[in-house]
Scaffold this motif. Structure first.
Motif, PDB file in Angstrom:
ATOM      1  N   GLY A  34       0.823  -1.200   0.000  1.00  0.00           N
ATOM      2  CA  GLY A  34       0.000   0.000   0.000  1.00  0.00           C
ATOM      3  C   GLY A  34       0.859   1.253   0.000  1.00  0.00           C
ATOM      4  O   GLY A  34       1.946   1.273   0.575  1.00  0.00           O
ATOM      5  N   GLN A  35       0.350   2.288  -0.636  1.00  0.00           N
ATOM      6  CA  GLN A  35       1.096   3.544  -0.758  1.00  0.00           C
ATOM      7  C   GLN A  35       1.456   4.142   0.597  1.00  0.00           C
ATOM      8  O   GLN A  35       2.576   4.591   0.802  1.00  0.00           O
ATOM      9  N   GLU A  36       0.495   4.151   1.508  1.00  0.00           N
ATOM     10  CA  GLU A  36       0.742   4.765   2.813  1.00  0.00           C
ATOM     11  C   GLU A  36       1.822   4.003   3.578  1.00  0.00           C
ATOM     12  O   GLU A  36       2.761   4.595   4.108  1.00  0.00           O
ATOM     13  N   ALA A  37       1.699   2.694   3.612  1.00  0.00           N
ATOM     14  CA  ALA A  37       2.684   1.870   4.323  1.00  0.00           C
ATOM     15  C   ALA A  37       4.051   1.956   3.651  1.00  0.00           C
ATOM     16  O   ALA A  37       5.079   2.040   4.324  1.00  0.00           O
ATOM     17  N   LEU A  38       4.060   1.945   2.338  1.00  0.00           N
ATOM     18  CA  LEU A  38       5.312   2.021   1.597  1.00  0.00           C
ATOM     19  C   LEU A  38       6.011   3.357   1.838  1.00  0.00           C
ATOM     20  O   LEU A  38       7.210   3.411   2.083  1.00  0.00           O
ATOM     21  N   GLY A  39       5.262   4.425   1.787  1.00  0.00           N
ATOM     22  CA  GLY A  39       5.828   5.750   2.044  1.00  0.00           C
ATOM     23  C   GLY A  39       6.392   5.871   3.443  1.00  0.00           C
ATOM     24  O   GLY A  39       7.476   6.412   3.646  1.00  0.00           O
TER      25      GLY A  39
END
Length: 60
Positions: A34-39
């Motif tokens: 996921g974008q949030e977790a990856l960021g």
């Protein structure tokens, strides 16, 4: 001359680390991270993630 060589070496190390980070981000994204977790894990803003995932633009 030593300082120049040391700076060059450090720049090479930074470039190599950046390349590895970008590769890891792209791989994780392709595998469904996921974008949030990856960021959060990579310490990157949404815009930086988009740059890496899109055109592969260098951050430095």
């Amino acid at each position: 001359m030593r300082r120049w060589a040391r700076n060059k070496s450090l720049q090479w190390e930074l470039d190599a680390a950046q390349e590895r980070l970008e590769t890891a981000v792209r791989t994780a994204s392709k595998r469904g991270a996921g974008q949030e977790a990856l960021g959060r894990a990579a310490g990157l803003a949404v815009e930086e993630l988009q740059d890496i995932q899109g055109a592969g633009v260098q951050m430095l």
